[in-house]
Design an enzyme around this catalytic site. Structure first.
Site, PDB file in Angstrom:
ATOM      1  N   GLN A  63       3.121   1.734  -5.650  1.00 24.41           N
ATOM      2  CA  GLN A  63       2.572   1.354  -4.349  1.00 24.41           C
ATOM      3  C   GLN A  63       1.089   1.741  -4.237  1.00 24.41           C
ATOM      4  O   GLN A  63       0.605   2.143  -3.175  1.00 24.41           O
ATOM      5  CB  GLN A  63       3.376   1.994  -3.225  1.00 24.41           C
ATOM      6  N   SER A  64       0.342   1.564  -5.312  1.00 23.14           N
ATOM      7  CA  SER A  64      -1.075   1.929  -5.341  1.00 23.14           C
ATOM      8  C   SER A  64      -1.917   1.015  -4.461  1.00 23.14           C
ATOM      9  O   SER A  64      -1.925  -0.211  -4.636  1.00 23.14           O
ATOM     10  CB  SER A  64      -1.595   1.873  -6.781  1.00 23.14           C
TER      11      SER A  64
END
Length: 607
Positions: A348-349
């Site tokens: 989930q960068s």
């Protein structure tokens, strides 16, 4: 928002009516309302643009009334005064500047009242020669000089020449026409100065266009009023405008005493070294807003004003702090002729999502390598939030099984880049581990300069800034930029990935790397590097109840959306600092974005 627009429309109508009738006064009415609704730079820019519109509409019909010889002399003085005012703007505190301006206007007011009184006496005695208007001598040049200096330092060029002309015996029509003609040429200087110092937001332009009808209506009414006003009434009305100007300057000075008398943060020549030489891609419109959070201030005890720097609003693909960093990474990629960008990060960068967006915006492909940093396998985490956006953007996705192996992740990214090179692509890799040129940190060196300009414009005394501290680029860049520009404002980094013992040296190293990259002195001392891991538990990508409470508090007081990974933990640290803080200075929260990540943590946020 609708109420704000109505308030602005009423203020602009009244202000333009005053300026159309007298030649000055728009800022006296519109200025306080603009500052109430908008940030300070936007308020000044809109005031200048609307005032210029009034001049542009009125001057063509007033050409015959313009005192041409005086206009030329005023203009010559302004040519000298405008650059000097710009120098004074940087060298003198805003409080002292307003004090000096107030004294100048006050002196001019006494001159107007005294001259008016003497003129009445002489006229009564039949001494016509004594009341002939003054058009020559050193005074007109001096008035033009002061007008120019006040234009570029305070965007207030009108009161001085108008008051002097009135006191020197000029008829109201000549005063009005000559001053408006002067402002037609000098207002652009104030606007260009503001643009140079703090940038221009397109919202400012659109708001100006939207309020133009109210301004034009005010001009029409002002034209009608001026025909019905006698010379006697005009001079007393002008005196009232001057009194209001002086009162406003001194009232504002008193209100901000103790907080606004600090010197402006300056940008000396060479202070940021090679920054301007490095390639940079334009990805968003600066500056982002610096906003007061009155409800959160009250919720935290009201001990000091709390502000937020809205770097969550950096335009591109839901925004965030990484947009600033990507301007320098992708600028270098463009300079190298790259057609593909590669990056590695958590599933989930935010950085990965924005890299894909930036690459697409600049016509490039993007490859993203997911690292398994968070032991979270539910479908929302694997498919929603940033992941969904990356897929919509058409990024090519790869996987790396480790979550705490920065060197290994970078190595694998290099291997993918080589594979792409073999197919004829021109890849550019954004590295993760320290030891590489910290181009991303430069985005926050620029942000430091921008923030200092906003602090100056808002006349704030700031006791601290709180920012997320993960990879270290945002934290180190901001801290380095502040110290390079001479600011000693404390910066606290809230650890979001590793503990303080590991994060502190990382920030110190990044600051040293920035200094080397820019080829300037590193002014960051060991004591300047402040980090806390009090809000890190239970670990990266997971939120404690304290963090979740902070997220809800920000949402329910200021409608700020925060994620559990970065901005939520930072807000928890910010709220804690606000509740414990002693002193009167403001605290600033750097909102780094992360909004899409909220949807990947639905279970945590709704539990």
């Amino acid at each position: 928002m609708e109420q704000d627009l109505i308030l602005l429309a009423v203020a602009f109508f009244s202000a333009s009516m005053l300026q159309a009738a007298t030649g000055i006064g728009f800022g006296i009415i519109a200025g306080p309302v603009l500052l109430l609704v908008l940030n300070s730079p936007a308020a000044i820019q809109i005031s200048v643009l609307q005032s210029w519109l009034i001049c542009a509409v009125l001057v063509p019909g007033l050409r015959s009334a313009v005192q041409t010889d005086l206009l030329k002399t005023f203009a010559k003085g302004s040519v000298i005064g405008i650059p000097l005012g710009g120098v004074v703007y940087f060298l003198v505190s805003i409080g002292l500047l307003k004090f000096l301006a107030g004294l100048t206007v006050l002196g001019t007011l006494f001159f107007v009242l005294h001259s008016h009184n003497e003129g009445r006496k002489r006229s009564a005695n039949g001494d016509a020669e004594a009341v002939m208007p003054v058009t020559a001598g050193p005074w007109p040049l001096s008035m033009g000089f002061i007008s120019g200096a006040m234009n570029s330092s305070l965007a207030m060029p009108g009161p001085i020449p108008a008051a002097w002309m009135s006191g020197a015996g000029h008829a109201k029509d000549r005063v009005r026409a000559t001053v408006l003609a002067l402002l037609l040429f000098t207002y652009p200087a104030a606007f260009l100065l503001q643009w140079f110092l703090v940038g221009l937001e397109w919202n400012t332009v659109w708001l100006c266009l939207g309020l133009a009808p109210a301004t034009l209506l005010g001009i029409m009414v002002g034209r009608l009023l001026v025909r019905r006003v006698t010379e006697e009434v005009f001079r007393w009305f002008l005196a009232l405008v001057l009194i209001s100007t002086v009162a406003g300057l001194f009232y504002d000075l008193v209100q901000t005493s103790g907080t606004a008398m600090t010197d402006r943060e300056k940008t000396p020549s060479g202070a940021l070294g090679r920054l301007a030489e490095l390639p940079r891609a334009k990805l968003f419109h600066a500056p982002t807003h610096l906003e007061l959070m009155p409800n959160l201030t009250a919720a935290c005890g009201g001990k000091r004003a709390l502000y937020v720097k809205r770097d969550d609003l950096t335009d591109m693909a839901f925004g965030g702090n990484k947009v600033r960093q990507l301007e320098f990474y992708l600028g270098e990629a463009q300079a190298q002729g790259a057609d593909t960008v590669l990056i590695t990060g958590a599933v989930q960068s935010n950085f990965a999502r924005l890299t894909a967006a930036g690459a697409r915006k600049l016509g490039m492909e993007c490859h993203i390598q997911w690292e398994e940093r968070v032991a979270k396998q539910d479908p929302r985490y694997r498919n929603s939030g940033n992941v969904l956006i990356e897929r919509i953007l058409g990024a090519t996705l790869h996987s790396y099984p480790e979550g705490e192996d920065e060197t290994g992740a970078d190595r694998r990214l290099g291997e993918i880049a080589e594979e792409l090179r073999q197919t004829g692509r021109k890849p550019y890799v954004i590295p993760l581990a320290p030891g590489h040129a910290p181009l991303g940190a430069l985005g926050y060196v620029v942000a430091a300069r921008e923030l200092l300009q906003q602090i100056t414009a808002a006349e704030l005394a700031v006791d601290g800034i709180v920012v997320a501290s993960g990879s270290g680029a945002t934290h180190a860049g901001l801290l380095f930029g502040l110290r390079a520009l001479g600011s000693s404002i404390p910066v606290t980094g809230i650890c979001v990935r590793r503990d303080a013992a590991a994060q502190g040296p990382r920030i110190t190293q990044r600051c040293a790397e920035v200094a080397e990259l820019l080829q300037i002195e590193n002014r960051v001392a060991d004591k300047d590097v402040v980090v806390t891991d009090a809000f890190l538990a239970p670990g990266y990508g997971r939120a404690s109840e304290e963090v979740l409470d902070a997220i809800r508090l920000a949402a329910r007081t200021e409608a700020l959306m925060l994620d559990p990974v970065y901005s939520g933990k930072t807000m928890a640290g910010f709220v804690s600092a606000a509740r414990q803080a002693e002193g009167e200075g403001a605290l600033i929260f750097i909102h780094t974005g992360g909004t899409p990540g909220i949807f990947a943590y639905e279970d945590d946020l709704t539990a």
